[in-house]
Motif scaffolding. Structure first.
Motif, mmCIF file in Angstrom:
data_model
loop_
_atom_site.group_PDB
_atom_site.id
_atom_site.type_symbol
_atom_site.label_atom_id
_atom_site.label_comp_id
_atom_site.label_asym_id
_atom_site.label_seq_id
_atom_site.Cartn_x
_atom_site.Cartn_y
_atom_site.Cartn_z
ATOM 1 N N GLU A 28 0.807 -1.215 0.000
ATOM 2 C CA GLU A 28 0.000 0.000 0.000
ATOM 3 C C GLU A 28 0.844 1.270 0.000
ATOM 4 N N SER A 29 1.888 1.284 0.818
ATOM 5 C CA SER A 29 2.666 2.513 0.984
ATOM 6 C C SER A 29 4.000 2.522 0.237
ATOM 7 N N GLY A 30 4.518 1.348 -0.103
ATOM 8 C CA GLY A 30 5.846 1.277 -0.700
ATOM 9 C C GLY A 30 6.956 1.265 0.330
ATOM 10 N N LEU A 31 6.580 1.243 1.599
ATOM 11 C CA LEU A 31 7.562 1.231 2.673
ATOM 12 C C LEU A 31 8.385 -0.054 2.618
ATOM 13 N N VAL A 32 9.698 0.098 2.588
ATOM 14 C CA VAL A 32 10.600 -1.051 2.600
ATOM 15 C C VAL A 32 10.863 -1.417 4.055
ATOM 16 N N TRP A 33 10.395 -2.599 4.455
ATOM 17 C CA TRP A 33 10.593 -3.042 5.835
ATOM 18 C C TRP A 33 12.039 -3.459 6.056
ATOM 19 N N HIS A 34 12.532 -4.309 5.142
ATOM 20 C CA HIS A 34 13.903 -4.809 5.240
ATOM 21 C C HIS A 34 14.375 -5.139 3.833
ATOM 22 N N ARG A 35 15.689 -5.094 3.645
ATOM 23 C CA ARG A 35 16.266 -5.521 2.374
ATOM 24 C C ARG A 35 17.612 -6.152 2.659
ATOM 25 N N CYS A 36 18.042 -7.027 1.776
ATOM 26 C CA CYS A 36 19.347 -7.663 1.949
ATOM 27 C C CYS A 36 19.896 -8.074 0.581
ATOM 28 N N GLY A 37 21.176 -8.363 0.570
ATOM 29 C CA GLY A 37 21.854 -8.711 -0.672
ATOM 30 C C GLY A 37 22.602 -7.521 -1.233
ATOM 31 N N GLU A 38 22.976 -7.617 -2.503
ATOM 32 C CA GLU A 38 23.701 -6.532 -3.169
ATOM 33 C C GLU A 38 22.832 -5.279 -3.193
ATOM 34 N N GLN A 39 23.375 -4.160 -2.778
ATOM 35 C CA GLN A 39 22.597 -2.932 -2.655
ATOM 36 C C GLN A 39 23.252 -1.764 -3.385
ATOM 37 N N PRO A 40 23.092 -1.665 -4.697
ATOM 38 C CA PRO A 40 23.571 -0.459 -5.385
ATOM 39 C C PRO A 40 22.867 0.780 -4.824
ATOM 40 N N PRO A 41 23.446 1.968 -5.009
ATOM 41 C CA PRO A 41 22.915 3.198 -4.395
ATOM 42 C C PRO A 41 21.447 3.497 -4.698
ATOM 43 N N ASP A 42 20.959 3.153 -5.864
ATOM 44 C CA ASP A 42 19.584 3.512 -6.228
ATOM 45 C C ASP A 42 18.565 2.435 -5.861
ATOM 46 N N ASP A 43 18.972 1.403 -5.146
ATOM 47 C CA ASP A 43 18.059 0.302 -4.843
ATOM 48 C C ASP A 43 16.863 0.686 -3.996
ATOM 49 N N GLN A 44 17.012 1.582 -3.056
ATOM 50 C CA GLN A 44 15.897 1.941 -2.187
ATOM 51 C C GLN A 44 14.694 2.386 -3.022
ATOM 52 N N LEU A 45 14.931 3.220 -4.006
ATOM 53 C CA LEU A 45 13.830 3.677 -4.859
ATOM 54 C C LEU A 45 13.292 2.554 -5.739
ATOM 55 N N MET A 46 14.180 1.658 -6.170
ATOM 56 C CA MET A 46 13.730 0.536 -6.998
ATOM 57 C C MET A 46 12.743 -0.337 -6.235
ATOM 58 N N TRP A 47 13.064 -0.663 -4.981
ATOM 59 C CA TRP A 47 12.174 -1.513 -4.190
ATOM 60 C C TRP A 47 10.821 -0.839 -4.006
ATOM 61 N N GLU A 48 10.835 0.447 -3.705
ATOM 62 C CA GLU A 48 9.587 1.182 -3.508
ATOM 63 C C GLU A 48 8.769 1.247 -4.798
ATOM 64 N N ALA A 49 9.426 1.500 -5.914
ATOM 65 C CA ALA A 49 8.738 1.649 -7.193
ATOM 66 C C ALA A 49 8.197 0.321 -7.713
ATOM 67 N N ALA A 50 8.790 -0.781 -7.300
ATOM 68 C CA ALA A 50 8.363 -2.091 -7.792
ATOM 69 C C ALA A 50 6.899 -2.380 -7.478
ATOM 70 N N ILE A 51 6.402 -1.807 -6.407
ATOM 71 C CA ILE A 51 5.015 -2.096 -6.060
ATOM 72 C C ILE A 51 4.034 -1.527 -7.080
#
Length: 124
Positions: A28-51
């Motif tokens: 609903e919100s795009g809030l990333v609770w947790h992430r792990c693995g390879e993390q390029p700098p722009d990943d935070q936005l990618m995870w949120e946008a994936a929804i």
């Protein structure tokens, strides 16, 4: 609780061939609770946008009813595959993963994800 989720996600990722990163995201919100693995700098936005991919299906799901319930959304980009799986229906948590084009054991990933989801239900 948060550390248990992080540890379980890390085990899921380590036990999966071809998947380089994953994130637990609130649909609903795009809030990333947790992430792990390879993390390029722009990943935070990618995870949120994936929804947004998931939301698109939710809006159009009636057109796909004859195919049965959605179990995953897979998007084949030039550099990697982005796949989205539901984790919890009641909280609309999604597992988003970034994977290689080849050599991914998707059945194994889904088996591990079901086990993770079972743990998640106990913790939340």
């Amino acid at each position: 609780m948060g550390q248990r989720i992080v540890d379980a996600m890390q085990r899921l990722l380590q036990g999966s061939q071809g998947i380089s990163a994953c994130a637990l995201v609130e649909a609903e919100s795009g809030l990333v609770w947790h992430r792990c693995g390879e993390q390029p700098p722009d990943d935070q936005l990618m995870w949120e946008a994936a929804i947004d991919y998931w939301r698109l299906h939710q809006r159009s799901q009636a057109h796909f009813a004859s195919l049965g319930p959605l179990e995953a959304v897979a998007l084949h980009h030039r550099q990697a595959v982005l796949a989205i799986f539901p984790c919890r229906q009641d909280t609309e948590l999604l597992m988003v993963c970034r994977a290689a084009h080849r050599g991914v054991d998707w059945r194994g990933w889904q088996t591990g994800l079901r086990a993770f989801t079972g743990q998640l239900k106990q913790w939340l």
